[in-house]
Write an enzyme that holds these catalytic residues in place. Structure first.
Site, PDB file in Angstrom:
ATOM      1  N   ARG A   1       1.313  14.536 -11.652  1.00 54.23           N
ATOM      2  CA  ARG A   1       0.878  15.931 -11.472  1.00 54.23           C
ATOM      3  C   ARG A   1       1.942  16.830 -10.873  1.00 54.23           C
ATOM      4  O   ARG A   1       2.054  17.988 -11.254  1.00 54.23           O
ATOM      5  CB  ARG A   1      -0.469  16.017 -10.758  1.00 54.23           C
ATOM      6  N   THR A   2       2.759  16.296  -9.938  1.00 50.82           N
ATOM      7  CA  THR A   2       3.761  17.171  -9.316  1.00 50.82           C
ATOM      8  C   THR A   2       4.790  17.619 -10.361  1.00 50.82           C
ATOM      9  O   THR A   2       5.172  18.791 -10.425  1.00 50.82           O
ATOM     10  CB  THR A   2       4.444  16.442  -8.141  1.00 50.82           C
TER      11      THR A   2
ATOM     12  N   ARG B   1      12.548  14.966  -6.645  1.00 50.13           N
ATOM     13  CA  ARG B   1      11.781  13.903  -5.994  1.00 50.13           C
ATOM     14  C   ARG B   1      12.686  12.686  -5.921  1.00 50.13           C
ATOM     15  O   ARG B   1      13.324  12.317  -6.914  1.00 50.13           O
ATOM     16  CB  ARG B   1      10.521  13.573  -6.783  1.00 50.13           C
TER      17      ARG B   1
ATOM     18  N   HIS C   1       6.596  16.316   1.761  1.00 47.65           N
ATOM     19  CA  HIS C   1       6.183  16.765   0.427  1.00 47.65           C
ATOM     20  C   HIS C   1       5.649  18.190   0.621  1.00 47.65           C
ATOM     21  O   HIS C   1       4.439  18.430   0.605  1.00 47.65           O
ATOM     22  CB  HIS C   1       5.104  15.816  -0.093  1.00 47.65           C
TER      23      HIS C   1
ATOM     24  N   LYS D   1      23.180   3.138 -14.530  1.00 50.01           N
ATOM     25  CA  LYS D   1      24.515   2.585 -14.788  1.00 50.01           C
ATOM     26  C   LYS D   1      25.392   2.638 -13.532  1.00 50.01           C
ATOM     27  O   LYS D   1      26.587   2.395 -13.600  1.00 50.01           O
ATOM     28  CB  LYS D   1      25.188   3.370 -15.925  1.00 50.01           C
TER      29      LYS D   1
HETATM   30  C1  NCD Z   1       1.423  12.208  -3.557  1.00 47.89           C
HETATM   31  C2  NCD Z   1       2.864  11.795  -3.560  1.00 47.89           C
HETATM   32  O1  NCD Z   1       3.452  11.487  -4.574  1.00 47.89           O
HETATM   33  O2  NCD Z   1       3.408  11.798  -2.452  1.00 47.89           O
HETATM   34  N1  NCD Z   1       0.925  12.584  -4.801  1.00 47.89           N
HETATM   35  C3  NCD Z   1       1.213  13.796  -5.312  1.00 47.89           C
HETATM   36  O3  NCD Z   1       2.287  14.338  -5.150  1.00 47.89           O
HETATM   37  N2  NCD Z   1       0.231  14.410  -5.990  1.00 47.89           N
HETATM   38  C4  NCD Z   1       0.540  11.240  -2.887  1.00 47.89           C
HETATM   39  C5  NCD Z   1       0.444   9.851  -3.447  1.00 47.89           C
HETATM   40  O4  NCD Z   1       1.270   9.391  -4.221  1.00 47.89           O
HETATM   41  O5  NCD Z   1      -0.499   9.179  -3.046  1.00 47.89           O
END
Ligand code: NCD
Length: 310
Positions: free
Chosen positions: A61-62, A111, A139, A89
């Site tokens: 989703r992110t 990320r 986050h 690599k």
């Molecule tokens: C979170 C994450 O990736 O930190 N999810 C997200 O970003 N929607 C929380 C999780 O992975 O549980």
């Protein structure tokens, strides 16, 4: 007078934003939420801006939320995911990113499994960096969309509101960013979970700690329920998922037995039947899908405000 510019060129963590930044992001997101509910959802604000989404760790989703936010602002978008790249690599993070930036990228959404990776990049390259999750650290966009969704659900600002974060606090970047964000907005924050999943020194952040789910649900206005992060658990923190669900899971009969109605949130992905049962996740008390919708508006706001500073 309310500020019209962010105090920073990057969004690396909530720790580095001030209250004016947070309120400016909320105000801007409110406008964008209206835009994305129009029949024509696109505006030209980022027409000459190129954004790279660099995902060195899994995401659904992110990643989609950022990409939609960028596209609704008319940015040019490039996507990179570590699984299919030259990182495999042996290339360093700085080399990978410098190569991408030579192609004239203005903003980077990243990320990464290593805490501090986005801050490291911000010190080395000339692009705005947005942290989309760095290991177990922060986050920030999730915390902002969470706080925005809480304000909407409670129809009030968060000063004095009681928010409890449930579950795997130890491995969660969402927990730390939520704590910083909610405290900056004046909320009272508590964490609740098994002692093994609560960091030892968490009181130093000024949060209350409880091991009692029922009492914490009675206490709070909003319950933000976190996923058990099995992929980050190298030892056993509790005997079994069944036992976790029994003692720390949130189910409908527990909620029905409370005196007041709590707002239920979860950042996703959900382990249905572990930290939360399906009848809770899908109930009217849950705002999980509103969180996802608000995520696009919050990310549009951040991209827009950073681009305005370029
Ligand atoms: C979170 C994450 O990736 O930190 N999810 C997200 O970003 N929607 C929380 C999780 O992975 O549980």
């Amino acid at each position: 007078m309310a500020s019209t510019q962010l105090s920073t060129d990057h969004v690396l963590g909530i720790k580095y934003l001030n209250v004016d930044d947070i309120n400016l992001i909320f105000e801007t997101a409110e406008n964008f939420k209206e835009v994305i509910n129009r029949p024509i959802k696109k505006v030209p604000s980022l027409r000459d801006v190129t954004v790279a989404n660099l995902f060195f760790e899994n995401s659904t989703r992110t990643r989609i939320s950022f990409e939609l936010a960028e596209k609704r602002l008319s940015a040019d978008v490039v996507n990179f995911s570590a699984a299919s790249s030259s990182v495999k690599k042996g290339e360093t993070l700085l080399d990978t990113v410098n190569n991408i930036l030579s192609m004239k990228v203005d903003m980077v959404v990243m990320r990464h499994p290593a805490p501090g990776a986005p801050a490291f990049l911000a010190n080395h390259i000339d692009a705005n960096i947005i942290n989309a999750g760095d290991g177990t650290h922060e986050h920030p966009t999730q915390a902002l969309l969470d706080a925005f969704s809480m304000r909407e659900a409670l129809q009030s600002d968060l000063a004095g509101k009681k928010i409890c974060i449930f579950g795997d606090i130890l491995h969660s970047r969402v927990a730390l960013s939520n704590i910083y964000c909610l405290q900056k907005l004046g909320a009272k924050v508590r964490v609740c979970g098994p002692p093994t999943l609560i960091p030892k020194y968490i009181n130093q952040l000024g949060v209350e700690v409880s091991y009692d789910v029922r009492q914490s649900l009675e206490w709070c206005d909003v319950a933000n329920v976190l996923r058990i992060q099995l992929e980050r658990q190298d030892i056993k923190y509790f005997p079994s998922l069944r036992e976790y669900a029994q003692y720390f899971g949130i189910n409908k009969s527990l909620l029905n037995s409370l005196d007041s109605e709590v707002v239920i949130m979860h950042p996703g992905p959900i382990n249905r039947g572990v930290e939360i049962t399906s009848d809770v996740a899908d109930s009217d008390q849950s705002i999980i899908l509103q969180q996802v919708e608000n995520g696009v508006a919050i990310r549009m706001a951040i991209l827009f405000l950073l681009a305005a500073k370029r």
